[in-house]
Scaffold this active site. Structure first.
Site, short mmCIF file in Angstrom:
data_model
loop_
_atom_site.label_atom_id
_atom_site.label_comp_id
_atom_site.label_asym_id
_atom_site.label_seq_id
_atom_site.Cartn_x
_atom_site.Cartn_y
_atom_site.Cartn_z
CB SER A 58 -28.88 39.81 -31.79
OG SER A 58 -29.49 38.55 -31.62
CG HIS A 82 -28.74 38.98 -26.56
ND1 HIS A 82 -27.58 38.43 -27.06
CD2 HIS A 82 -29.60 39.05 -27.62
CE1 HIS A 82 -27.74 38.17 -28.35
NE2 HIS A 82 -28.95 38.56 -28.72
CG ASP A 129 -24.24 38.12 -26.96
OD1 ASP A 129 -23.28 37.34 -27.01
OD2 ASP A 129 -25.26 37.90 -26.28
#
Length: 478
Positions: free
Chosen positions: A162, A271, A186
């Site tokens: 992230s 995610h 991601d």
């Protein structure tokens, strides 16, 4: 009384001087070779195979003995794990799982977890801005290890999730020598979708950059994960929008009932799937998931991209082939809902023949594959259109390895609603041959109906197809 007051003042001055002295010593310890490391807020914990959960030993830039105290292995590779945004201010459960998987695959390696929790717990835009400072901290640490201990950055693999993916990219762009690899799990989308390369993860940040995109649902700039390719190889499992096993309907319901307060929990499934896909690649090295280069997910869904020629396919995760093209390679694959995530991809091509012109839209079918090892029955698929004398290509996949294909069955499923036209007569097409290509083996097989042509009717029995006996047909398909 006066003497007591003077004694207290003297004692206070002595204590203050002692504190200042100790702080000065601590500061002095973190000044090495004229470089002041006291501005580094990120912490670097070297976790061990025996304790993958706790940060028990920290490598402190500027404090050389900390490296020996933590038993850093100078002759092995180093993984640096960088977490993302957090609501709780604590590590998420995936961190020790990834650490354990890295050690299981590379027992002699060093696995360092970067702690920037205090900065990552702020409002998202503030934490997003802090990725630059975290990246600077990580770059300073890597450069210090290179100068102080001659530890080569080429032995360093950064793994960022992230916001941590962009911190890893910034770190890679700032080191004096490039790190070996960055894996973006991601990478975050908001504030980064339209950012310039120096402010986010990009292919220039390491010798090789691979990226997994697992939650790109929504408009650009608003999706949780970044949509555009930002590495040498960008892989979009299941199209990158949403992952199997993650219930979008439940997520929408909870948001409607509770608001966005629980959004952190809701986005975790898709995610975080990027992390678990990478963990899967570490633990199941014998059977890596294979991704295929394609211009779009729509073309991939038609089965048009199952080629491995000229680096058109690659392994997902740790054993990826380091292909550095001038342009980022967008790759796609399907996965299971649970680990192990690997599936087996097939392109199916068939021609619907008939004497009269006929067209049907959004038609549901089922196909069953039978092989030398196993079978996979009643695999559903939908064709947006079925018309007379047209050839259609589509993608299917199985969750088990069925071996070499021997036979298949095809069924045209009836509508769920009642139709008078279907009650009186069922539409149908003639199908002479079905061509199947297996992505994982790259083998092509042509199947023929038992008669010259099989008549496939809507809502009726399945039609059986077997390998064509005409050797010239299968020779052409190889």
């Amino acid at each position: 009384m006066e003497s007591k007051a003077l004694l207290l003042v003297a004692l206070s001055v002595w204590l203050q001087s002692l504190i200042v002295s100790r702080e000065g010593l601590a500061t002095a310890d973190r000044i090495s070779g004229g470089r002041d490391f006291t501005d580094i807020e990120s912490k670097f914990a070297l976790r061990t195979p025996e304790d993958t959960v706790e940060d028990t030993c920290h490598l402190i830039p500027g404090v050389t003995e900390s490296v020996a105290n933590c038993h850093f292995n100078h002759s092995s590779k180093t993984f640096v794990v960088i977490h993302g945004w957090t609501v709780t201010g604590m590590y998420e459960s995936w961190v020790p799982k990834l650490v354990a998987a890295l050690y299981k695959r590379e027992p002699d390696s060093n696995v360092i977890v970067v702690d920037w929790l205090s900065r990552a717990q702020q409002h998202y835009p503030i934490s997003a801005g802090y990725t630059k400072l975290v990246g600077q901290d990580v770059a300073t640490f890597i450069d210090w290890m290179a100068v102080e201990f001659s530890y080569p950055p080429n032995n360093v693999h950064l793994l960022g999730y992230s916001l941590g993916a962009h911190a890893a990219g910034i770190a890679g762009s700032l080191t004096k020598k490039k790190v070996n690899r960055i894996t973006g799990l991601d990478p975050a989308g908001p504030n980064f979708e339209y950012a310039e390369a120096p402010s986010r993860l990009s292919p220039d940040d390491a010798d090789f950059v691979d990226v997994l995109h697992t939650f790109t649902r929504g408009s650009p700039g608003r999706s949780i994960g970044i949509q555009k390719p930002v590495g040498h190889v960008d892989i979009y499992p299941n199209g990158g929008t949403f992952q199997p096993g993650c219930n979008i309907g439940e997520a929408i319901r909870v948001i409607a009932e509770r608001g966005l307060g629980d959004v952190d929990q809701l986005v975790k499934c898709s995610h975080e799937r990027s992390i678990h896909l990478f963990i899967d690649s570490l633990l199941n090295e014998e059977n890596p998931s294979k991704a295929y280069r394609c211009n779009s997910k729509e073309a991939f869904e038609k089965g048009l991209c199952l080629s491995c020629r000229k680096n058109r396919c690659n392994n997902l995760g740790y054993e990826i082939n380091k292909v550095r093209a001038k342009r980022s390679s967008k790759m796609y694959l399907k996965t299971r809902a649970q680990m192990p995530y690997k599936v087996f991809h097939y392109q199916v091509k068939m021609r619907f023949s008939g004497t009269e012109s006929d067209t049907h839209t959004n038609q549901a079918f089922e196909i069953s594959l039978y092989g030398t090892v196993a079978e996979s029955e009643n695999i559903p698929f939908t064709l947006p259109e079925v018309s007379t004398n047209k050839t259609y290509s589509f993608l299917i996949y199985t969750e088990v390895d069925i071996g070499e294909l021997l036979m298949l069955k095809l069924k045209w499923v009836s509508d769920s609603y009642f139709s008078w036209s279907n009650w009186w007569s069922s539409p149908g097409f003639a199908i002479e041959k079905i061509r199947v290509k297996a992505g994982e083996t790259q083998k092509k097989v042509i199947f023929c109906s038992r008669e010259k042509k099989s008549h496939l009717q809507k809502g009726k029995s399945s039609v059986v197809f077997v390998k064509c006996h005409d050797k010239s047909l299968n020779r052409k398909s190889g």
